[in-house]
Design an enzyme around this catalytic site. Structure first.
Site, PDB file in Angstrom:
ATOM      1  N   PRO A 151      36.916 -16.499  37.775  1.00 29.89           N
ATOM      2  CG  PRO A 151      37.356 -15.313  35.826  1.00 29.89           C
ATOM      3  CD  PRO A 151      37.881 -16.436  36.671  1.00 29.89           C
ATOM      4  CD  GLU A 152      32.821 -18.158  42.250  1.00 29.02           C
ATOM      5  OE1 GLU A 152      31.674 -17.922  42.706  1.00 29.02           O
ATOM      6  OE2 GLU A 152      33.732 -18.631  42.946  1.00 29.02           O
TER       7      GLU A 152
END
Length: 270
Positions: A2-3
């Protein structure tokens, strides 16, 4: 992993359900995350009102009057709002139980974290040296020029350095550099101010678009309701090595830069 857009999507999804609510109970089923969940976490926050949920880079900060819970999703983590009655699954390691709902942290690979920091929260070692937010006014061409001056470092590595600008992860660095027409391996100090200005704009555009779409679905990411993101449908280079460039039809090239997959067009990016 996840960014920033995935973390922001999570923040937007969970905040309305828990902000202003009293945290009644902390349930830790497995404290063995990237760093152990503090043994005094419950003592610090149970019975206290949660003031707000904010994001700093890829970290979620659950702010109380006297400090904050620092959360990170790691590689496969997620935070979801569930009913109290929903039984936990095997990888559901931590619950924050509020009046009407439970915030549930799931992390199959346990590379994320749930930590506690008393005020001032930004003094925590994980937060103290972070650069400006990429969607803030502080991230502008003047800042990027200063960061790049005299640097032989590849521009992609520089914009992924959290001390220079926080939260521009691998997926979005690939996309922003393609939009800006900049080769990811080009030395940062040899890029003109005009092109760096374009890169700043592209970083903001690609991150804003991803947030609007709810993040990028690769393998594990789901939002706060357990739904996948949809930005993957708009990716122009990442994950498309060997396929035709959307602009010129040249086959896209893949290389490794900083141990990360880097995909670019030799014709469109220089």
């Amino acid at each position: 992993m996840p960014e920033l857009p995935e973390v922001e999507t999570t923040r937007v999804g969970i905040s309305p359900h828990i902000q202003g609510q009293t945290l009644h109970q902390v349930v830790v089923r497995d404290a063995r995350l990237r760093w152990p969940v503090p043994t005094d976490l419950a003592a610090n926050v149970e019975g206290k009102p949660l003031r707000r949920v904010v994001r700093r880079g890829k970290y979620l900060l659950f702010e109380f009057d006297h400090g904050a819970i620092i959360g990170h999703l790691g590689m496969t983590g997620s935070m979801r709002i569930v009913n109290h009655e929903e039984p936990p699954a095997y990888h559901d390691h931590v619950d924050l139980v509020f009046s009407g709902v439970t915030l549930r942290y799931r992390d199959p690979r346990r590379f994320g974290c749930i930590l506690w920091q008393e005020n001032p929260v930004m003094a925590h070692v994980l937060l103290a040296s972070l650069g400006p937010e990429p969607l803030s006014d502080e991230f502008d061409v003047a800042h990027l020029l200063r960061a790049c001056k005299g640097k032989k470092q590849a521009i992609k590595s520089l914009i992924m350095d959290g001390k220079q600008v926080v939260g521009v992860g691998n997926i979005y660095a690939n996309e922003a550099l393609f939009m800006a027409g900049i080769h990811p391996h080009r030395q940062a100090g040899r890029i003109s101010a005009e092109r760096l200005d374009r890169l700043v704009v592209c970083c903001k555009q690609v991150l804003s678009a991803a947030i609007k779409q709810g993040g990028t679905t690769l393998r594990d990411f789901v939002d706060s309701e357990g739904k996948p993101g949809y930005f993957k449908q708009q990716l122009q280079v990442y994950g498309r090595a060997g396929q035709a460039c959307v602009t010129c039809d040249q086959h896209l090239t893949e290389s490794r830069l900083g141990q990360r997959s880097t995909v670019y067009c030799k014709r469109c990016q220089r």
